[in-house]
Design an enzyme around this catalytic site. Structure first.
Site, PDB file in Angstrom:
ATOM      1  N   LEU A  88       0.876  -1.164   0.000  1.00 66.65           N
ATOM      2  CA  LEU A  88       0.000   0.000   0.000  1.00 66.65           C
ATOM      3  C   LEU A  88       0.916   1.216   0.000  1.00 66.65           C
ATOM      4  O   LEU A  88       1.712   1.412   0.914  1.00 66.65           O
ATOM      5  CB  LEU A  88      -0.895  -0.002   1.238  1.00 66.65           C
ATOM      6  CG  LEU A  88      -2.140  -0.894   1.157  1.00 66.65           C
ATOM      7  CD1 LEU A  88      -2.639  -1.230   2.550  1.00 66.65           C
ATOM      8  CD2 LEU A  88      -3.235  -0.205   0.372  1.00 66.65           C
ATOM      9  N   SER A  89       0.797   2.031  -1.024  1.00 62.99           N
ATOM     10  CA  SER A  89       1.716   3.154  -1.190  1.00 62.99           C
ATOM     11  C   SER A  89       1.636   4.120  -0.021  1.00 62.99           C
ATOM     12  O   SER A  89       0.624   4.205   0.681  1.00 62.99           O
ATOM     13  CB  SER A  89       1.394   3.900  -2.489  1.00 62.99           C
ATOM     14  OG  SER A  89       1.499   3.050  -3.593  1.00 62.99           O
ATOM     15  N   ALA A  90       2.719   4.864   0.191  1.00 64.15           N
ATOM     16  CA  ALA A  90       2.774   5.852   1.268  1.00 64.15           C
ATOM     17  C   ALA A  90       1.636   6.855   1.128  1.00 64.15           C
ATOM     18  O   ALA A  90       1.390   7.369   0.033  1.00 64.15           O
ATOM     19  CB  ALA A  90       4.112   6.579   1.252  1.00 64.15           C
TER      20      ALA A  90
END
Length: 400
Positions: free
Chosen positions: A106-108
């Site tokens: 899950l991207s930042a």
């Protein structure tokens, strides 16, 4: 930081230690406010983050780097640690490993907010979300665009199934189709107003430009470092735009593997070899810790991997190309900075040449660079599309 086909399994239920998930969500909101990471031009993003918290799109097991390897962080065993992995402003949450390396995340949150702000997404826009992953960015896009307007591509049917479940649980009408977005067009055909990619490509597939209507936007992670927002030209003859931010993303699963960073990766390339060249430098290697300079090196020497290592004489900058060539910028025995290098190419000299060029250009910021994409060529440029330019290798033809 989803790769082409990331995902996981999990649900939004379960207990959480401390003050619970609500506390982690509130701290993320406050920290993004403090850091100025809620985009002023896209206030809808703050509302969407609150309505669609990322824990509802996370698997029950995450992975944390302990300095030696990735270790599991299970929600049932360590609920607060699991939540902490999810809710760092500038940290991606690793959700899947393949061969011991991350293949899904899950991207930042900060990068997601900035990229979706760069997309200039409005209600009624048709969106192609490239690289579904856990489905969070597709969910945020659907929250903004509206029902039946977001289609997302996922290369793995099992992972696509998870994303479909999460989107349905959130009450969102977004379509997830299994397919390789790097090699094909919009699922279902036609054109979209916006294309948002969640995995990195060094060069933009021409099919992406063809998939977006003239005047539409493409926002994508660019290779090892940075992300770019392109606008498709009238008539669809090409696309160009500026670098919009600094982040690292997982790459397309079908592209050649990117060289990894860190001292261990450098040591593997050096393989214990003695330097073939040693020379004294006229500048402090610590200058290479400037991220604007690092981005300039990324533009000019795209396969150079730079890592800073703390040593007894101070920081050293290690460079390698992921193959056979390496360099080290460090303090010598007499305290003077030296460049050591070996292998078939002098990659340290290439980095120095990029550094010199950056100085001559007036030490530009990363936001002073842009990218142009045409059917036959792609290049990065500085200052304006007519300014200094650097070629970008074309993608391999479909079906490679």
């Amino acid at each position: 930081m989803s790769s082409n086909g990331d995902g996981g399994d999990g649900d939004g239920g379960g207990s959480n230690g401390g003050d619970g998930l609500a506390g982690h969500r509130a701290r993320l909101d406050a920290e993004m406010e403090r850091c100025g990471q809620w985009p002023a031009d896209s206030p809808w993003l703050r509302e969407a983050f609150a309505a669609l918290p990322r824990d509802r799109f996370a698997p029950q097991r995450l992975w944390r780097w302990d300095g030696w390897a990735y270790v599991p962080v299970d929600r049932a065993a360590d609920p607060d640690g699991w939540a902490a992995e999810l809710y760092g402003v500038s940290s991606a949450a690793v959700t899947q490993l393949t061969g011991g390396l991350p293949s899904s995340s899950l991207s930042a949150p900060g990068a997601v907010a900035d990229m979706l702000d760069s997309l200039r997404l409005e209600p009624g826009h048709r969106v192609w979300d490239v690289g579904t992953g856990q489905g969070w960015t597709a969910a945020l896009s659907a929250w903004r665009a509206g029902p039946s307007l977001v289609v997302s591509s996922e290369v793995d049917e099992r992972l696509a199934g998870f994303a479909r479940e999460r989107l349905a649980a959130a009450g969102l009408d977004a379509e997830v189709r299994t397919g390789d977005a790097t090699r094909g067009g919009v699922p279902g055909g036609g054109q979209v107003d916006r294309l948002h990619a969640t995995y990195a490509v060094e060069s933009v597939p021409w099919s992406w430009v063809e998939a977006v209507r003239p005047g539409g936007r493409i926002v994508y992670p660019w290779g090892r470092l940075g992300y770019v927002a392109l606008t498709v030209a009238d008539g669809g003859a090409g696309a160009r735009g500026w670098v919009h931010g600094l982040a690292q993303f997982m790459g397309d699963r079908h592209a050649p593997a990117q060289a990894t960073d860190g001292p261990a990766a450098h040591a593997a390339v050096r393989a214990g070899a003695d330097p073939q060249v040693r020379r004294v430098l006229d500048r402090d290697p610590a200058g290479l810790e400037d991220w604007d300079l690092r981005f300039a090196v990324r533009v000019a020497v795209p396969d150079a991997v730079l890592t800073t290592e703390q040593g007894p004489e101070g920081p050293a900058v290690l460079v390698h190309d992921g193959a056979l060539s390496w360099a080290e910028f460090r303090a010598g025995a007499d305290g003077r900075p030296v460049l050591l290098q070996g292998g078939p190419r002098r990659i340290g000299d290439e980095v120095m040449a990029a550094w010199d060029q950056w100085e001559r250009l007036g030490r530009p910021e990363l936001y002073d660079y842009g990218v142009t994409v045409t059917p036959d060529a792609q290049w990065a440029w500085h200052g304006s599309p007519d300014g200094p330019r650097w070629p970008i290798a074309q993608p391999a033809p479909a079906g490679r």
